[in-house]
Design a protein around this motif. Structure first.
Motif, PDB file in Angstrom:
ATOM      1  N   GLY A 124      10.352 -56.188 -79.309  1.00  0.00           N
ATOM      2  CA  GLY A 124      10.404 -56.552 -80.721  1.00  0.00           C
ATOM      3  C   GLY A 124       9.245 -55.981 -81.505  1.00  0.00           C
ATOM      4  O   GLY A 124       9.409 -55.523 -82.641  1.00  0.00           O
ATOM      5  N   TYR A 125       8.061 -55.987 -80.909  1.00  0.00           N
ATOM      6  CA  TYR A 125       6.890 -55.418 -81.572  1.00  0.00           C
ATOM      7  C   TYR A 125       7.032 -53.897 -81.713  1.00  0.00           C
ATOM      8  O   TYR A 125       6.658 -53.321 -82.732  1.00  0.00           O
ATOM      9  CB  TYR A 125       5.623 -55.762 -80.793  1.00  0.00           C
ATOM     10  N   VAL A 126       7.568 -53.251 -80.679  1.00  0.00           N
ATOM     11  CA  VAL A 126       7.798 -51.801 -80.757  1.00  0.00           C
ATOM     12  C   VAL A 126       8.789 -51.491 -81.873  1.00  0.00           C
ATOM     13  O   VAL A 126       8.598 -50.549 -82.651  1.00  0.00           O
ATOM     14  CB  VAL A 126       8.314 -51.262 -79.409  1.00  0.00           C
ATOM     15  N   HIS A 127       9.845 -52.283 -81.970  1.00  0.00           N
ATOM     16  CA  HIS A 127      10.859 -52.072 -83.010  1.00  0.00           C
ATOM     17  C   HIS A 127      10.264 -52.241 -84.400  1.00  0.00           C
ATOM     18  O   HIS A 127      10.537 -51.452 -85.313  1.00  0.00           O
ATOM     19  CB  HIS A 127      12.019 -53.047 -82.803  1.00  0.00           C
ATOM     20  N   ARG A 128       9.430 -53.281 -84.580  1.00  0.00           N
ATOM     21  CA  ARG A 128       8.842 -53.513 -85.898  1.00  0.00           C
ATOM     22  C   ARG A 128       7.879 -52.389 -86.288  1.00  0.00           C
ATOM     23  O   ARG A 128       7.796 -52.014 -87.460  1.00  0.00           O
ATOM     24  CB  ARG A 128       8.132 -54.870 -85.922  1.00  0.00           C
ATOM     25  N   LEU A 129       7.169 -51.863 -85.314  1.00  0.00           N
ATOM     26  CA  LEU A 129       6.289 -50.721 -85.583  1.00  0.00           C
ATOM     27  C   LEU A 129       7.103 -49.492 -85.958  1.00  0.00           C
ATOM     28  O   LEU A 129       6.811 -48.812 -86.942  1.00  0.00           O
ATOM     29  CB  LEU A 129       5.429 -50.432 -84.352  1.00  0.00           C
ATOM     30  N   LYS A 130       8.142 -49.245 -85.192  1.00  0.00           N
ATOM     31  CA  LYS A 130       8.884 -47.983 -85.300  1.00  0.00           C
ATOM     32  C   LYS A 130       9.842 -47.936 -86.482  1.00  0.00           C
ATOM     33  O   LYS A 130       9.963 -46.903 -87.156  1.00  0.00           O
ATOM     34  CB  LYS A 130       9.656 -47.784 -83.989  1.00  0.00           C
ATOM     35  N   TYR A 131      10.499 -49.053 -86.750  1.00  0.00           N
ATOM     36  CA  TYR A 131      11.570 -49.040 -87.749  1.00  0.00           C
ATOM     37  C   TYR A 131      11.312 -49.905 -88.970  1.00  0.00           C
ATOM     38  O   TYR A 131      12.035 -49.795 -89.960  1.00  0.00           O
ATOM     39  CB  TYR A 131      12.886 -49.481 -87.093  1.00  0.00           C
ATOM     40  N   GLU A 132      10.304 -50.769 -88.923  1.00  0.00           N
ATOM     41  CA  GLU A 132      10.022 -51.631 -90.061  1.00  0.00           C
ATOM     42  C   GLU A 132       8.676 -51.317 -90.710  1.00  0.00           C
ATOM     43  O   GLU A 132       8.199 -52.086 -91.537  1.00  0.00           O
ATOM     44  CB  GLU A 132      10.080 -53.107 -89.623  1.00  0.00           C
ATOM     45  N   GLN A 158       1.082 -53.122 -85.946  1.00  0.00           N
ATOM     46  CA  GLN A 158       1.532 -53.481 -84.604  1.00  0.00           C
ATOM     47  C   GLN A 158       1.056 -52.472 -83.561  1.00  0.00           C
ATOM     48  O   GLN A 158       0.978 -52.790 -82.373  1.00  0.00           O
ATOM     49  CB  GLN A 158       3.063 -53.565 -84.558  1.00  0.00           C
ATOM     50  N   GLY A 159       0.718 -51.253 -83.983  1.00  0.00           N
ATOM     51  CA  GLY A 159       0.233 -50.245 -83.041  1.00  0.00           C
ATOM     52  C   GLY A 159      -1.037 -50.687 -82.342  1.00  0.00           C
ATOM     53  O   GLY A 159      -1.194 -50.515 -81.126  1.00  0.00           O
ATOM     54  N   ALA A 160      -1.965 -51.282 -83.103  1.00  0.00           N
ATOM     55  CA  ALA A 160      -3.220 -51.752 -82.508  1.00  0.00           C
ATOM     56  C   ALA A 160      -2.977 -52.922 -81.568  1.00  0.00           C
ATOM     57  O   ALA A 160      -3.619 -53.041 -80.521  1.00  0.00           O
ATOM     58  CB  ALA A 160      -4.192 -52.147 -83.620  1.00  0.00           C
ATOM     59  N   LYS A 161      -2.058 -53.820 -81.931  1.00  0.00           N
ATOM     60  CA  LYS A 161      -1.745 -54.951 -81.060  1.00  0.00           C
ATOM     61  C   LYS A 161      -1.156 -54.468 -79.736  1.00  0.00           C
ATOM     62  O   LYS A 161      -1.542 -54.942 -78.659  1.00  0.00           O
ATOM     63  CB  LYS A 161      -0.764 -55.897 -81.748  1.00  0.00           C
ATOM     64  N   LEU A 162      -0.224 -53.550 -79.810  1.00  0.00           N
ATOM     65  CA  LEU A 162       0.401 -53.031 -78.593  1.00  0.00           C
ATOM     66  C   LEU A 162      -0.623 -52.309 -77.721  1.00  0.00           C
ATOM     67  O   LEU A 162      -0.625 -52.443 -76.495  1.00  0.00           O
ATOM     68  CB  LEU A 162       1.548 -52.095 -78.964  1.00  0.00           C
ATOM     69  N   ALA A 163      -1.502 -51.556 -78.354  1.00  0.00           N
ATOM     70  CA  ALA A 163      -2.540 -50.857 -77.598  1.00  0.00           C
ATOM     71  C   ALA A 163      -3.459 -51.839 -76.887  1.00  0.00           C
ATOM     72  O   ALA A 163      -3.888 -51.606 -75.749  1.00  0.00           O
ATOM     73  CB  ALA A 163      -3.342 -49.951 -78.526  1.00  0.00           C
ATOM     74  N   SER A 164      -3.748 -52.974 -77.532  1.00  0.00           N
ATOM     75  CA  SER A 164      -4.650 -53.959 -76.931  1.00  0.00           C
ATOM     76  C   SER A 164      -4.074 -54.553 -75.650  1.00  0.00           C
ATOM     77  O   SER A 164      -4.818 -54.995 -74.770  1.00  0.00           O
ATOM     78  CB  SER A 164      -4.959 -55.073 -77.940  1.00  0.00           C
ATOM     79  N   SER A 221      -0.554 -37.400 -77.803  1.00  0.00           N
ATOM     80  CA  SER A 221       0.669 -38.192 -77.971  1.00  0.00           C
ATOM     81  C   SER A 221       1.887 -37.289 -78.045  1.00  0.00           C
ATOM     82  O   SER A 221       1.788 -36.084 -78.310  1.00  0.00           O
ATOM     83  CB  SER A 221       0.578 -39.055 -79.233  1.00  0.00           C
ATOM     84  N   VAL A 222       3.043 -37.898 -77.807  1.00  0.00           N
ATOM     85  CA  VAL A 222       4.315 -37.182 -77.917  1.00  0.00           C
ATOM     86  C   VAL A 222       4.579 -36.886 -79.389  1.00  0.00           C
ATOM     87  O   VAL A 222       4.550 -37.798 -80.226  1.00  0.00           O
ATOM     88  CB  VAL A 222       5.462 -38.025 -77.325  1.00  0.00           C
ATOM     89  N   PRO A 223       4.837 -35.636 -79.742  1.00  0.00           N
ATOM     90  CA  PRO A 223       5.022 -35.298 -81.164  1.00  0.00           C
ATOM     91  C   PRO A 223       6.434 -35.590 -81.654  1.00  0.00           C
ATOM     92  O   PRO A 223       7.396 -35.629 -80.871  1.00  0.00           O
ATOM     93  CB  PRO A 223       4.737 -33.803 -81.187  1.00  0.00           C
ATOM     94  N   SER A 267       3.853 -43.108 -81.787  1.00  0.00           N
ATOM     95  CA  SER A 267       3.087 -42.835 -80.565  1.00  0.00           C
ATOM     96  C   SER A 267       1.654 -42.425 -80.898  1.00  0.00           C
ATOM     97  O   SER A 267       0.713 -42.783 -80.188  1.00  0.00           O
ATOM     98  CB  SER A 267       3.769 -41.731 -79.748  1.00  0.00           C
ATOM     99  N   GLU A 268       1.490 -41.716 -81.998  1.00  0.00           N
ATOM    100  CA  GLU A 268       0.151 -41.322 -82.423  1.00  0.00           C
ATOM    101  C   GLU A 268      -0.662 -42.538 -82.863  1.00  0.00           C
ATOM    102  O   GLU A 268      -1.861 -42.631 -82.561  1.00  0.00           O
ATOM    103  CB  GLU A 268       0.235 -40.303 -83.555  1.00  0.00           C
ATOM    104  N   LEU A 269      -0.031 -43.479 -83.566  1.00  0.00           N
ATOM    105  CA  LEU A 269      -0.741 -44.678 -83.992  1.00  0.00           C
ATOM    106  C   LEU A 269      -1.249 -45.470 -82.785  1.00  0.00           C
ATOM    107  O   LEU A 269      -2.386 -45.949 -82.764  1.00  0.00           O
ATOM    108  CB  LEU A 269       0.173 -45.567 -84.843  1.00  0.00           C
ATOM    109  N   ILE A 270      -0.409 -45.609 -81.768  1.00  0.00           N
ATOM    110  CA  ILE A 270      -0.812 -46.309 -80.552  1.00  0.00           C
ATOM    111  C   ILE A 270      -1.928 -45.538 -79.853  1.00  0.00           C
ATOM    112  O   ILE A 270      -2.911 -46.126 -79.380  1.00  0.00           O
ATOM    113  CB  ILE A 270       0.392 -46.488 -79.610  1.00  0.00           C
TER     114      ILE A 270
END
Length: 233
Positions: A87-95, A100-106, A121-123, A137-140
């Motif tokens: 859900g966090y990945v979806h909110r980062l990617k599509y919303e 959320q990138g920093a949270k996921l990285a943590s 990162s993957v371009p 992916s770059e944000l993470i």
């Protein structure tokens, strides 16, 4: 403005609550935004160090990777592609919830004991990045690099748009990505980590690994948030 300030002020005075289930986060929780119960869903499980897939045995590498090892050395991930992390990945990617990138990285940082010398990162193809406005992916990767005290560099360019990988068998996926990437920066280190949000088939990062190995890199690791099983052909 006043309402926003008042909400923030009162929120800071109240005990923190889990973003997933809204229960109060106890003092023993590792993360201030997840309660102890919800953190069980991201508890580290035994995985193959090469492909990152879950294992039932205590072996370091699964049988498939012993027979046919991937081009990368290790996969580090938070967990499978399932709630609450998906859900966090979806909110980062599509919303467009960039924070959320920093949270996921943590969540991933504690699992990386010996970070690579350089993170990349993957371009995305420029059209997709223009449409989305950012590369998730770059944000993470930027958050990971800061937390791990390692440099980040954008090493790759996606030279052409590709059709979705979903629904393709292994051979079709490889053909779809043929000559889709190129290295745009010199690499002067021996150990590089490629960051992606979700690792599924591994076809994309395999192409990027080959470019790095051809450039003289000796070890490539994959840092991802979610690892999903590779679909059968």
């Amino acid at each position: 403005m006043v309402a926003h300030w008042l909400k923030k002020y009162t929120t800071d005075l109240l005990p923190p609550h889990c973003e997933v289930c809204q229960l109060e986060v106890g003092q023993s929780a590792d993360f201030s935004w997840l309660c102890e119960h919800c953190q069980r869903y991201i508890t580290e499980v035994k995985r193959c160090s090469r492909c990152g897939l879950p294992m039932e045995t205590q072996m370091e590498v699964c049988g498939k990777c012993l027979v046919e090892p991937p081009t990368w050395q290790r996969v580090f991930c938070v967990g499978d592609y399932q709630q609450p992390i998906s859900g966090y990945v979806h909110r980062l990617k599509y919303e467009r919830q960039f924070w959320q990138g920093a949270k996921l990285a943590s969540l991933l940082v504690p699992r990386i004991q010996k970070p690579a010398e350089l993170l990349t990162s993957v371009p995305l193809h420029w059209k997709r990045q223009w449409y989305r406005g950012f590369n998730q992916s770059e944000l993470i990767a930027l958050s990971l690099a800061k937390s791990l005290n390692r440099p980040y560099n954008n090493l790759f360019k996606r030279t052409r748009a590709t059709s979705p990988q979903q629904g393709k068998d292994r051979a079709q996926r490889m053909r779809n990505l043929h000559d889709a990437f190129r290295l745009i920066q010199p690499v002067n280190v021996k150990h590089v980590a490629i960051v992606d949000d979700v690792l599924t088939t591994g076809s994309t990062v395999q192409h990027l690994c080959k470019l790095l190995l051809e450039a003289g890199v000796e070890t490539v690791d994959i840092y991802c948030i979610c690892r999903t099983p590779e679909p059968t052909s």
